[in-house]
Design an enzyme around this catalytic site. Structure first.
Site, PDB file in Angstrom:
ATOM      1  N   GLU A 147      -3.029   9.252  -1.144  1.00  0.00           N
ATOM      2  CA  GLU A 147      -2.469   9.988  -0.146  1.00  0.00           C
ATOM      3  C   GLU A 147      -1.247  10.814  -0.882  1.00  0.00           C
ATOM      4  OE1 GLU A 147      -1.287   7.043   2.750  1.00  0.00           O
ATOM      5  OE2 GLU A 147      -3.396   6.964   3.801  1.00  0.00           O
ATOM      6  N   LYS A 156      -5.081   6.577  15.379  1.00  0.00           N
ATOM      7  CA  LYS A 156      -5.883   6.985  14.288  1.00  0.00           C
ATOM      8  C   LYS A 156      -7.254   7.564  15.268  1.00  0.00           C
ATOM      9  CE  LYS A 156      -4.725   4.997   9.992  1.00  0.00           C
ATOM     10  NZ  LYS A 156      -4.853   3.819   8.828  1.00  0.00           N
ATOM     11  N   LYS A 211       2.469  10.361  10.792  1.00  0.00           N
ATOM     12  CA  LYS A 211       2.013  10.198   9.545  1.00  0.00           C
ATOM     13  C   LYS A 211       1.097  10.592   8.686  1.00  0.00           C
ATOM     14  CE  LYS A 211       1.185   5.350   7.134  1.00  0.00           C
ATOM     15  NZ  LYS A 211       0.242   4.431   7.148  1.00  0.00           N
ATOM     16  N   ARG A 229      -5.947   9.750   7.697  1.00  0.00           N
ATOM     17  CA  ARG A 229      -6.627   8.626   6.759  1.00  0.00           C
ATOM     18  C   ARG A 229      -6.317   9.065   5.397  1.00  0.00           C
ATOM     19  NH1 ARG A 229      -9.269   5.094  10.231  1.00  0.00           N
ATOM     20  NH2 ARG A 229      -8.923   3.779   8.219  1.00  0.00           N
ATOM     21  N   SER A 230      -6.693   8.037   4.438  1.00  0.00           N
ATOM     22  CA  SER A 230      -6.577   8.481   3.272  1.00  0.00           C
ATOM     23  C   SER A 230      -7.617   9.358   2.607  1.00  0.00           C
ATOM     24  CB  SER A 230      -6.800   7.034   2.354  1.00  0.00           C
ATOM     25  OG  SER A 230      -7.903   6.288   2.667  1.00  0.00           O
ATOM     26  N   GLU A 258       4.726  -1.544   8.906  1.00  0.00           N
ATOM     27  CA  GLU A 258       3.497  -1.371   9.401  1.00  0.00           C
ATOM     28  C   GLU A 258       2.678  -2.647   8.578  1.00  0.00           C
ATOM     29  OE1 GLU A 258       1.377   2.479   8.712  1.00  0.00           O
ATOM     30  OE2 GLU A 258      -0.486   1.519   8.861  1.00  0.00           O
ATOM     31  N   ASP A 267      -1.500  -1.429  12.944  1.00  0.00           N
ATOM     32  CA  ASP A 267      -2.399  -0.115  12.345  1.00  0.00           C
ATOM     33  C   ASP A 267      -3.784  -1.089  12.395  1.00  0.00           C
ATOM     34  OD1 ASP A 267      -4.149   1.754  11.336  1.00  0.00           O
ATOM     35  OD2 ASP A 267      -3.357   1.459   9.086  1.00  0.00           O
ATOM     36  N   ASP A 289       4.048   0.265   4.494  1.00  0.00           N
ATOM     37  CA  ASP A 289       2.894  -0.099   5.380  1.00  0.00           C
ATOM     38  C   ASP A 289       2.479  -1.162   4.175  1.00  0.00           C
ATOM     39  OD1 ASP A 289       0.555  -0.637   6.252  1.00  0.00           O
ATOM     40  OD2 ASP A 289      -0.495   1.506   5.975  1.00  0.00           O
ATOM     41  N   GLN A 312       0.937  -1.255  -0.044  1.00  0.00           N
ATOM     42  CA  GLN A 312       0.055  -0.176   0.072  1.00  0.00           C
ATOM     43  C   GLN A 312       0.839   1.383   0.008  1.00  0.00           C
ATOM     44  OE1 GLN A 312      -4.034   0.344   2.176  1.00  0.00           O
ATOM     45  NE2 GLN A 312      -2.813   1.853   3.637  1.00  0.00           N
TER      46      GLN A 312
END
Ligand code: PGA
Ligand code: ZN
Length: 412
Positions: free
Chosen positions: A199, A331, A382, A360-361, A280, A306, A235, A155
């Site tokens: 992102e 998050k 991040k 978040r994305s 991650e 995560d 990640d 990702q």
């Protein structure tokens, strides 16, 4: 003490163009806290539900119908605000009111309280501790659930300027690597469109290993040594690949499958070869024992949960019991309310699990998570490298450091 005099919401859009909710909390008729909730694409199985079945409109209706319950509360009293939300929804995943509503109401209240106290949000959240600046960790190359066919299964490939002494230098270094990577990618493929994932990381048609190699090359081209001035992170978001029925990780794009053991070796080889500072979700969200194997093997890497830990203090407690990770993503909207997330942060900090506060994305242009990263003593923030909704968080760190609110960088 300032009292909440109004609370209202509206439906807006996030960076992916999806509907979300924004909440305004006003104290003493003038101190406004305004917060818009983000949302994820590669969502953990056990995280809070963003919205009830009726979507953001239903969350908004619930807020409007219950606004009187918040009027008169002390806007800095996070516990009471949290309990008021829980009186509307006693499920453990906010499926009645939506985690996004819990996110927006709790953070907006604390923002409003900070305005009335004339201090930055992080001070309201953590009045007594010394504020350190987390290292920005940002996406330079994206695939998986954040980009289309042909991109890597992995990702995110991330950059962190681990050698930087100042936040300015750390941000500039990340930007330079992101920029250089475009040049490397254009050389590699003259037809590269400069397309980017959700992102802001480049989204080239490359398989996993090659994507990592070009990322390392961009760092080297700038004269950096991996593990010194800059370090790479990944990640894996492995739950995306995990196929429960087959009991295997399916790498559709690259065209191979990994057994559980092969997945551990796959991740370990990448951590070794690219000297990753950060790894991650290298295995799927329920593979606690497999994560523990990687954590034992790589004490100098932030082996991070995560989807594994989903900002849940109970799940983190379980992870700590079997040493499944030495770092964890925070998050707020995975947990739901800010109160839940701060409880999670306490458990992490008491057990030497390093925190990484994360976007978040699907993001808003808000920047409260920069304050939450500082207040929770996060080692990294991040939030991406480029894109208005990402840079907003980085610029907030610059603003705070410009006011001497922050003394130095965190120690990873
Ligand atoms: P998400 O992805 O915000 O789409 O869930 C981010 C991540 O997995 O870290
Ligand atoms: Zn993740």
């Amino acid at each position: 003490m300032s009292k909440i005099t109004s609370i209202e919401g509206r439906v807006l859009f996030n960076s992916r163009g999806s509907k979300t909710i924004e909440v305004d909390v006003k104290s003493d008729n003038k101190f406004l806290g305004r917060v818009c909730a983000p949302s994820g694409a590669s969502v953990g199985k056990y995280e809070a539900t963003s919205f009830p079945s009726g979507g953001p409109e239903e969350s908004l209706k619930i807020l409007t119908q219950n606004s009187q319950k918040f009027i008169g509360l002390d806007s800095s009293d996070l516990k009471t605000i949290h309990e008021t939300l829980k009186s509307l929804d006693n499920t453990n995943n906010y499926s009645v009111i939506g985690g996004a509503l819990a996110f927006a109401v709790t953070i907006a209240s604390m923002e409003s309280a900070s305005q009335s106290l004339e201090q930055p949000l992080f001070k309201t959240l953590s009045p007594n501790s010394e504020a350190k600046c987390p290292f920005p960790l940002g996406n330079i190359l994206g695939g998986g659930a954040h980009a289309g066919p042909g991109t890597p299964d992995i990702q995110e490939i991330l950059i962190c300027a681990t050698g930087s002494k100042t936040i300015e230098n750390a941000i500039e270094t990340n930007l330079a690597v992101h920029k250089e990577l475009r040049k490397v990618l254009e050389k590699e493929d003259p037809n590269f469109t400069n397309g980017r994932g959700d992102e802001g990381g480049w989204a080239p048609k490359l398989e996993n290993q090659k994507a990592l190699e070009v990322s390392a090359k961009a760092c080297e081209n700038l004269g950096f040594t991996l593990g010194k001035e800059v370090s790479l992170g990944v990640d894996f978001a492995s739950s995306t690949q995990w196929n429960e029925e087959k009991g295997k990780y399916i790498y559709d794009r690259a065209g191979f499958e990994n057994s559980t053991g092969e997945q551990i070796d796959f991740a370990a080889d990448i951590i070794d070869k690219f000297k990753l500072i950060y790894a991650e979700d290298a295995v799927h969200e329920e593979a606690f024992e497999d994560m523990a194997e990687l954590t034992a093997k790589f004490p100098n890497t932030l082996v991070t949960g995560d989807d594994l830990t989903v900002t849940s203090k109970d799940i983190l407690t379980k992870a700590i019991g079997i040493k499944a990770c030495n770092a964890a993503i925070l998050k707020v909207n995975q947990a739901g309310s800010l109160y839940d997330a701060l409880e999670f942060a306490d458990v992490a900090n008491q057990n030497n699990v390093r925190l990484i506060t994360s976007h978040r994305s699907g993001e808003s242009t808000d920047s409260q998570i920069s304050h939450i990263g500082i207040a929770t003593k996060s080692k990294m923030l991040k939030v991406g490298v480029v894109g208005g909704e990402r840079v907003a968080k980085l610029n907030e760190l610059l603003r705070l450091s410009g006011h001497d609110f922050i003394c130095g960088m965190a120690e990873i």
